[in-house]
Design a protein around this motif. Structure first.
Motif, PDB file in Angstrom:
ATOM      1  N   TRP A 188       0.855  -1.196   0.000  1.00  0.00           N
ATOM      2  CA  TRP A 188       0.000   0.000   0.000  1.00  0.00           C
ATOM      3  C   TRP A 188       0.889   1.244   0.000  1.00  0.00           C
ATOM      4  N   PRO A 189       0.581   2.249  -0.846  1.00  0.00           N
ATOM      5  CA  PRO A 189       1.425   3.450  -0.908  1.00  0.00           C
ATOM      6  C   PRO A 189       1.571   4.095   0.469  1.00  0.00           C
ATOM      7  N   ALA A 190       2.766   4.577   0.760  1.00  0.00           N
ATOM      8  CA  ALA A 190       3.025   5.137   2.088  1.00  0.00           C
ATOM      9  C   ALA A 190       3.993   6.313   1.998  1.00  0.00           C
ATOM     10  N   LEU A 191       3.766   7.293   2.856  1.00  0.00           N
ATOM     11  CA  LEU A 191       4.723   8.380   3.060  1.00  0.00           C
ATOM     12  C   LEU A 191       5.650   7.978   4.204  1.00  0.00           C
ATOM     13  N   GLU A 192       6.932   8.330   4.075  1.00  0.00           N
ATOM     14  CA  GLU A 192       7.900   7.974   5.109  1.00  0.00           C
ATOM     15  C   GLU A 192       8.233   9.196   5.964  1.00  0.00           C
ATOM     16  N   THR A 193       8.389   8.944   7.252  1.00  0.00           N
ATOM     17  CA  THR A 193       8.756  10.001   8.176  1.00  0.00           C
ATOM     18  C   THR A 193       9.847   9.486   9.102  1.00  0.00           C
ATOM     19  N   ILE A 194      10.187  10.263  10.126  1.00  0.00           N
ATOM     20  CA  ILE A 194      11.218   9.858  11.067  1.00  0.00           C
ATOM     21  C   ILE A 194      10.584   9.474  12.396  1.00  0.00           C
ATOM     22  N   SER A 195      11.358   8.791  13.209  1.00  0.00           N
ATOM     23  CA  SER A 195      10.833   8.296  14.477  1.00  0.00           C
ATOM     24  C   SER A 195      10.341   9.421  15.370  1.00  0.00           C
ATOM     25  N   GLN A 196      11.035  10.576  15.343  1.00  0.00           N
ATOM     26  CA  GLN A 196      10.631  11.690  16.211  1.00  0.00           C
ATOM     27  C   GLN A 196       9.219  12.167  15.900  1.00  0.00           C
ATOM     28  N   VAL A 197       8.810  12.037  14.627  1.00  0.00           N
ATOM     29  CA  VAL A 197       7.474  12.484  14.227  1.00  0.00           C
ATOM     30  C   VAL A 197       6.401  11.498  14.673  1.00  0.00           C
ATOM     31  N   SER A 198       6.750  10.230  14.745  1.00  0.00           N
ATOM     32  CA  SER A 198       5.757   9.197  15.034  1.00  0.00           C
ATOM     33  C   SER A 198       5.067   9.413  16.368  1.00  0.00           C
ATOM     34  N   LYS A 199       5.773   9.967  17.345  1.00  0.00           N
ATOM     35  CA  LYS A 199       5.155  10.157  18.658  1.00  0.00           C
ATOM     36  C   LYS A 199       4.002  11.158  18.585  1.00  0.00           C
ATOM     37  N   PHE A 200       4.099  12.127  17.654  1.00  0.00           N
ATOM     38  CA  PHE A 200       2.997  13.065  17.483  1.00  0.00           C
ATOM     39  C   PHE A 200       1.821  12.399  16.771  1.00  0.00           C
ATOM     40  N   LEU A 201       2.122  11.550  15.782  1.00  0.00           N
ATOM     41  CA  LEU A 201       1.064  10.842  15.069  1.00  0.00           C
ATOM     42  C   LEU A 201       0.319   9.897  16.002  1.00  0.00           C
TER      43      LEU A 201
END
Length: 612
Positions: free
Chosen positions: A95-108
């Motif tokens: 499934w298409p996905a945008l990639e981010t960094i670990s620091q951002v994941s806590k906000f998501l």
């Protein structure tokens, strides 16, 4: 922002095999550019031993499809799109996905939407379109942590460096995830905290997983549950080296981190403010309504209720809150206004399909006792204010004008000369006669009645010769006294009606005609079509609308000319035809995406009623 803060089930029933086949086809059409039939079967299996359960949720309003305890797909009531859950994304990793960094994941994982600076854009092949269902994952971890709808396309993203790129609908750890088995895909997922890269399981090794069955892709899903401590890494040094090399490879990562800390944490702060201000939706609506009346004491009446809500009530909501009519018990603006009329705070009138607020009781106890709050429109910290105002400005501007007939001109010109301030807004004096808007005529008539002492008790007006001449009353049999509202309505009805679409449009004779959304039977009522007409008048590109509708509703769409619609060699009108019954959905698309005023999108149901 994810909608699954809590989950309340209304009904739960097995899905019939025929409906499962239809669901597979719809999902395949929606994501036909990448998904295969084998992957659809992986999400919605054919096996009779694996029942597919349809769960209808009352909070939030959505449909959820469950297979063997885990929800696999969901569809919000407000949308025609199907969204995969994280359980599905862990099995079907293509499934298409945008990639981010670990620091951002806590906000998501805290419920925030994804901001553009937090997205890796170093891959030139990475493209997406607006309103696309897309997942989010941390670089270095092949399993997605969230899914949502893109707010802008990759073309627009290339021109911008800030703002939201993805509205998150569902994420790991929310109520929808808790409704399932509460599985964790790998040791990089730490519930409620962060998602980290997994050493030795990067994108280069992902191709094997993509072609593997769901059982292989979800090995750790079936063995690790929420709350279990992740096993220690066999090579911590390798993990550190891998993570640092990934970060170093992106030359802009430091800037991204700084932007997140300096600016885009505001999004999470706003989310926390909204939770802190956790006001009941009904109370929030009433507060905003009273605030709008309080801070606009000289509001020009009558006023269109939809305009008042959009331009005055919404900006008057308390700072840090979001106003949603559908979340209230009233559901619609009309029902709320009726409640306010019942409390004798306002008076309304329906005119040509629109609700007008014609009177406000400024001495009402509810309004007198209300204490003003810090509105969103006046709060410096409310970052969404400009978006709300911009949204209002994008609404297609439609004006109704009234032109005096020859025998009425002298009377109105004399009134206008005595009240020049009322006529400041008049910009069109074509054909030697002035054009008036209804609020201007209201003020002119009100001034005339008071200046000539024609007021009587209970808002009755004594008719004189000038008023009778203006309305061309019959010599005998006509009432000599009329309620002011009735007199004003007769005044409007006696004049020529013109309209203008767009602030720079030309005045045209007659009432504005709404866009028609026509639903008809085909094949004896077994199938239906939806035809949309009169869009060109509102500046809507029919080809673009057809493409948007086809993508959004997964239905065939065609554009054709309407026979006999060309006048004197002009350009003929066109209509868009959709295969299927999509009346309500089309109206939502017109009002939401194309900003057509709600009262100018008319549904015409030509289907034959069964049993007749």
């Amino acid at each position: 922002m994810g909608a699954w803060k809590r989950l309340e089930v209304s009904t739960s029933n097995p899905v019939r095999s025929s409906d499962v086949r239809k669901l597979r086809q719809e999902l395949l059409l929606q994501e036909a550019h990448w998904i295969t039939e084998e992957e659809v079967d992986q999400i919605l299996p054919h096996s009779k031993s694996k029942n597919i359960i349809l769960v209808k949720c009352s909070t939030p309003k959505a449909s959820v499809y469950v297979v063997e305890q885990d929800p696999v797909l969901f569809q919000p009531a407000r949308s025609s799109l199907y969204y995969p859950t994280v359980y599905t994304l862990w099995k079907v990793r293509r499934w298409p996905a945008l990639e981010t960094i670990s620091q951002v994941s806590k906000f998501l994982l805290g419920g925030a939407d994804l901001m553009l600076p937090g997205v890796f854009r170093d891959d030139p092949a990475l493209t997406w379109r607006a309103t696309q269902v897309i997942a989010v994952r941390v670089r270095g971890n092949p399993c997605a942590l969230a899914v949502g709808t893109t707010l802008i396309g990759s073309d627009s993203a290339d021109k911008n460096t800030k703002g939201k790129v993805l509205a998150v609908e569902h994420f790991f750890g929310d109520a929808l995830w808790e409704y399932g088995s509460k599985a964790v895909p790998n040791r990089g997922f730490i519930l409620g905290e962060v998602v980290e890269a997994v050493p030795g399981d990067d994108d280069d090794d992902d191709d094997n997983d993509r072609n593997a069955g769901g059982e292989e892709a979800g090995l750790e899903t079936s063995t690790m549950k929420a709350g279990e401590a992740p096993p220690p890494s066999r090579n911590d040094n390798a993990a550190t080296t891998s993570a640092s090399s990934t970060v170093d490879a992106n030359h802009a990562i430091d800037e991204v981190a700084q932007d997140l800390e300096a600016q885009h944490i505001i999004d999470t702060a706003e989310t926390e403010n909204e939770r802190a201000l956790d006001v009941e939706p009904d109370q929030l609506l009433i507060q905003s309504f009273l605030q709008a009346l309080k801070i606009h004491p000289s509001l020009a009446l009558p006023i269109d209720a939809s305009k008042f809500y959009t331009e005055f009530v919404v900006p008057s909501r308390p700072a840090g809150t979001a106003l949603d009519l559908k979340a209230t018990s009233y559901k619609k603006l009309g029902a709320f206004l009726k409640a306010m009329v019942k409390r004798k705070l306002i008076k309304t009138k329906e005119q040509r399909g629109a609700i007008l607020i014609v009177e406000v009781d400024r001495n009402h106890e509810l309004l007198q006792s209300f204490e003003s709050h810090n509105s969103a429109a006046f709060s410096a910290s409310e970052t969404r204010e400009s978006q709300s105002l911009a949204e209002t400005e994008r609404v297609i501007h439609v004006e109704e004008w009234f032109k005096a007939k020859p025998h009425q001109r002298a009377f109105l010109e004399a009134l206008a000369a005595g009240m020049p301030s009322v006529m400041d807004a008049v910009a069109d004096t074509s054909q030697g006669a002035e054009f008036f808007q209804s609020d201007q005529l209201f003020k002119l008539l009100e001034h005339y009645v008071r200046a000539h002492g024609l007021e009587r008790p209970r808002n009755i007006v004594e008719m004189n010769e000038d008023l009778c001449s203006f309305l061309q009353c019959a010599p005998t049999g006509s009432p000599r006294q009329l309620p002011f509202r009735e007199l004003f309505d007769r005044m409007l009805e006696s004049m020529e009606i013109w309209h203008r679409i767009g602030r720079d449009g030309k005045l045209q004779r007659g009432r504005v005609k709404p866009i028609q959304v026509i639903v008809e039977d085909r094949q004896g009522g077994r199938k239906h079509i939806t035809r949309i007409q009169r869009m060109r008048v509102y500046g809507i590109d029919d080809q673009q609308f057809a493409a948007d509708a086809q993508r959004r509703f997964a239905a065939a769409a065609t554009v054709s000319e309407i026979a006999g619609s060309a006048k004197k060699g002009g350009i003929p009108d066109t209509e868009v035809t959709l295969q299927g019954s999509f009346a309500d959905e089309v109206v939502e698309l017109l009002t939401g995406t194309y900003h057509v005023p709600a009262h100018l999108a008319e549904i015409v149901d030509k289907r034959k009623k069964r049993g007749k």
